[in-house]
Design a protein around this motif. Structure first.
Motif, PDB file in Angstrom:
ATOM      1  N   TRP A 127       0.931  -1.320   0.011  1.00 32.09           N
ATOM      2  CA  TRP A 127      -0.101  -0.072   0.178  1.00 32.09           C
ATOM      3  C   TRP A 127       0.917   1.202   0.007  1.00 32.09           C
ATOM      4  O   TRP A 127       1.228   1.777   1.104  1.00 32.09           O
ATOM      5  N   PRO A 128       1.128   1.712  -1.143  1.00 27.43           N
ATOM      6  CA  PRO A 128       1.861   3.160  -1.430  1.00 27.43           C
ATOM      7  C   PRO A 128       1.036   4.276  -1.417  1.00 27.43           C
ATOM      8  O   PRO A 128      -0.036   4.036  -1.900  1.00 27.43           O
ATOM      9  N   SER A 129       1.278   5.401  -0.854  1.00 29.05           N
ATOM     10  CA  SER A 129       1.049   6.671  -1.409  1.00 29.05           C
ATOM     11  C   SER A 129       0.954   6.985  -2.783  1.00 29.05           C
ATOM     12  O   SER A 129       2.081   6.169  -3.348  1.00 29.05           O
ATOM     13  N   ILE A 130      -0.008   7.352  -3.434  1.00 27.11           N
ATOM     14  CA  ILE A 130       0.150   7.671  -5.042  1.00 27.11           C
ATOM     15  C   ILE A 130       1.166   8.751  -5.441  1.00 27.11           C
ATOM     16  O   ILE A 130       1.501   8.924  -6.372  1.00 27.11           O
ATOM     17  N   THR A 131       1.784   9.229  -4.408  1.00 25.76           N
ATOM     18  CA  THR A 131       2.920   9.994  -4.448  1.00 25.76           C
ATOM     19  C   THR A 131       4.054   9.616  -5.391  1.00 25.76           C
ATOM     20  O   THR A 131       4.393   8.309  -4.938  1.00 25.76           O
ATOM     21  N   GLN A 132       4.551  10.194  -6.399  1.00 25.87           N
ATOM     22  CA  GLN A 132       5.394   9.386  -7.391  1.00 25.87           C
ATOM     23  C   GLN A 132       6.510   8.521  -6.667  1.00 25.87           C
ATOM     24  O   GLN A 132       6.771   7.558  -7.045  1.00 25.87           O
ATOM     25  N   ARG A 133       7.312   9.255  -5.556  1.00 27.03           N
ATOM     26  CA  ARG A 133       8.309   8.504  -4.951  1.00 27.03           C
ATOM     27  C   ARG A 133       7.812   7.132  -4.229  1.00 27.03           C
ATOM     28  O   ARG A 133       8.616   6.279  -4.447  1.00 27.03           O
ATOM     29  N   ALA A 134       6.800   7.466  -3.622  1.00 22.21           N
ATOM     30  CA  ALA A 134       6.140   6.302  -2.713  1.00 22.21           C
ATOM     31  C   ALA A 134       5.659   5.246  -3.793  1.00 22.21           C
ATOM     32  O   ALA A 134       6.009   3.868  -3.586  1.00 22.21           O
ATOM     33  N   TYR A 135       4.961   5.652  -4.925  1.00 28.01           N
ATOM     34  CA  TYR A 135       4.895   4.529  -5.844  1.00 28.01           C
ATOM     35  C   TYR A 135       5.931   3.722  -6.276  1.00 28.01           C
ATOM     36  O   TYR A 135       5.734   2.505  -6.683  1.00 28.01           O
TER      37      TYR A 135
END
Length: 307
Positions: free
Chosen positions: A146-154
């Motif tokens: 489950w990542p944030s949709i934030t670019q670095r997290a995805y």
């Protein structure tokens, strides 16, 4: 021509009683004013109430929808939790492009921008995190990322999935509860200035960073605590006896979540700081034993005389 008519006995179906008529549309304050939508919904609810409360509906197949105990409702999540139904790993994404430049970037408008992605060093840090998860056996029996949709997290989630042999269908992007903490007027400033935010956090979890008019939220620790509690409520309701890897774009989401899980004063969340690419397993032994409130254990053995 002789026409003979035969009368046959006909059994009519039982008549279904018609629903009660709707109350006459009227506005008591102004009879000339049109019937409002609120009035219409109220009338419909009064008309249909007997149908939904009839014994035939409630006792269908001997099922009582109100028989489930509140204590068994898994969607009611609290911090610290009564129990955890899943295994959890907390991961901070590696260094971002903005962090490599020493710039604070928390505006959610730009969270999917390529400029918000992992830096070269951040990709290395995330690869180490993925290998650490593999060494810990996080996904041996399957897992959900489950990542944030934030670019670095995805991007970090994709690296974790590739290293651990997990299908992309097991990456579940989270669109708001895992956003980086909004730092308001600190947006665009040097990373070193974030120490001022943590100084305020140590005084009260309700102090917000100064606001700004560019769309960046200014979130207190308590604001983030609400978000991560909602996230855990979803995860504990959606999964059971699974492994979930939570990937956050920043440290604050994870420190505030971990502080809530172990019952640490939220003003001290900074003590649990995550470095870029850091991985932690949520050890259930660190979660304090749930204590029922006095109201839940009190018994009156001789009503109405209770002592």
């Amino acid at each position: 021509m002789l026409v003979t008519t035969f009368a046959s006995k006909t059994t009519l179906p039982p008549q279904i009683p018609s629903p009660s008529p709707l109350p006459e549309p009227k506005n008591l304050h102004n009879p000339l004013q049109p019937f409002t939508r609120r009035d219409l919904l109220t009338s419909l609810s009064l008309t249909l109430l007997p149908f939904f409360t009839s014994p035939q509906i409630n006792n269908h197949d001997n099922f009582d929808p109100f028989s489930v105990q509140v204590s068994q409702a898994r969607g009611l999540f609290q911090m610290p939790p009564f129990r955890l139904s899943n295994r959890y790993f907390l991961v901070r994404a590696g260094e971002s492009e903005y962090e490599s430049l020493g710039i604070i970037n928390t505006n959610p408008v730009a969270k999917t921008s390529v400029d918000s992605g992992l830096s070269k060093e951040g990709k290395k840090q995330t690869a180490k995190a993925a290998l650490a998860l593999k060494a810990m056996g996080a996904c041996e029996a399957n897992c959900w990322i489950w990542p944030s949709i934030t670019q670095r997290a995805y991007q970090a989630a994709e690296i974790i999935a590739a290293v651990n042999g997990i299908s992309r269908s097991h990456i579940v992007p989270e669109y708001s509860f895992l956003d980086a903490r909004g730092l308001g007027a600190y947006e665009g400033k040097n990373l070193d200035s974030i120490s001022e935010v943590y100084a305020s956090d140590s005084l009260s979890p309700n102090i917000k960073p100064p606001p700004i008019d560019d769309g960046t939220p200014n979130e207190s620790v308590s604001d983030v605590f609400v978000r991560v509690t909602q996230l855990m409520s979803i995860l504990e309701t959606q999964y059971s006896e699974d492994t979930v890897i939570i990937v956050s774009p920043d440290s604050d989401n994870l420190t505030i979540l971990q502080a809530g899980l172990v019952g640490l004063d939220l003003r001290r969340h900074r003590d649990l700081s995550f470095g870029p690419g850091e991985v932690r397993f949520v050890d259930t032994s660190s979660i304090p034993t749930y204590k029922q409130p006095a109201s839940a254990v009190y018994k009156c053995v001789n009503p109405p005389n209770c002592s």
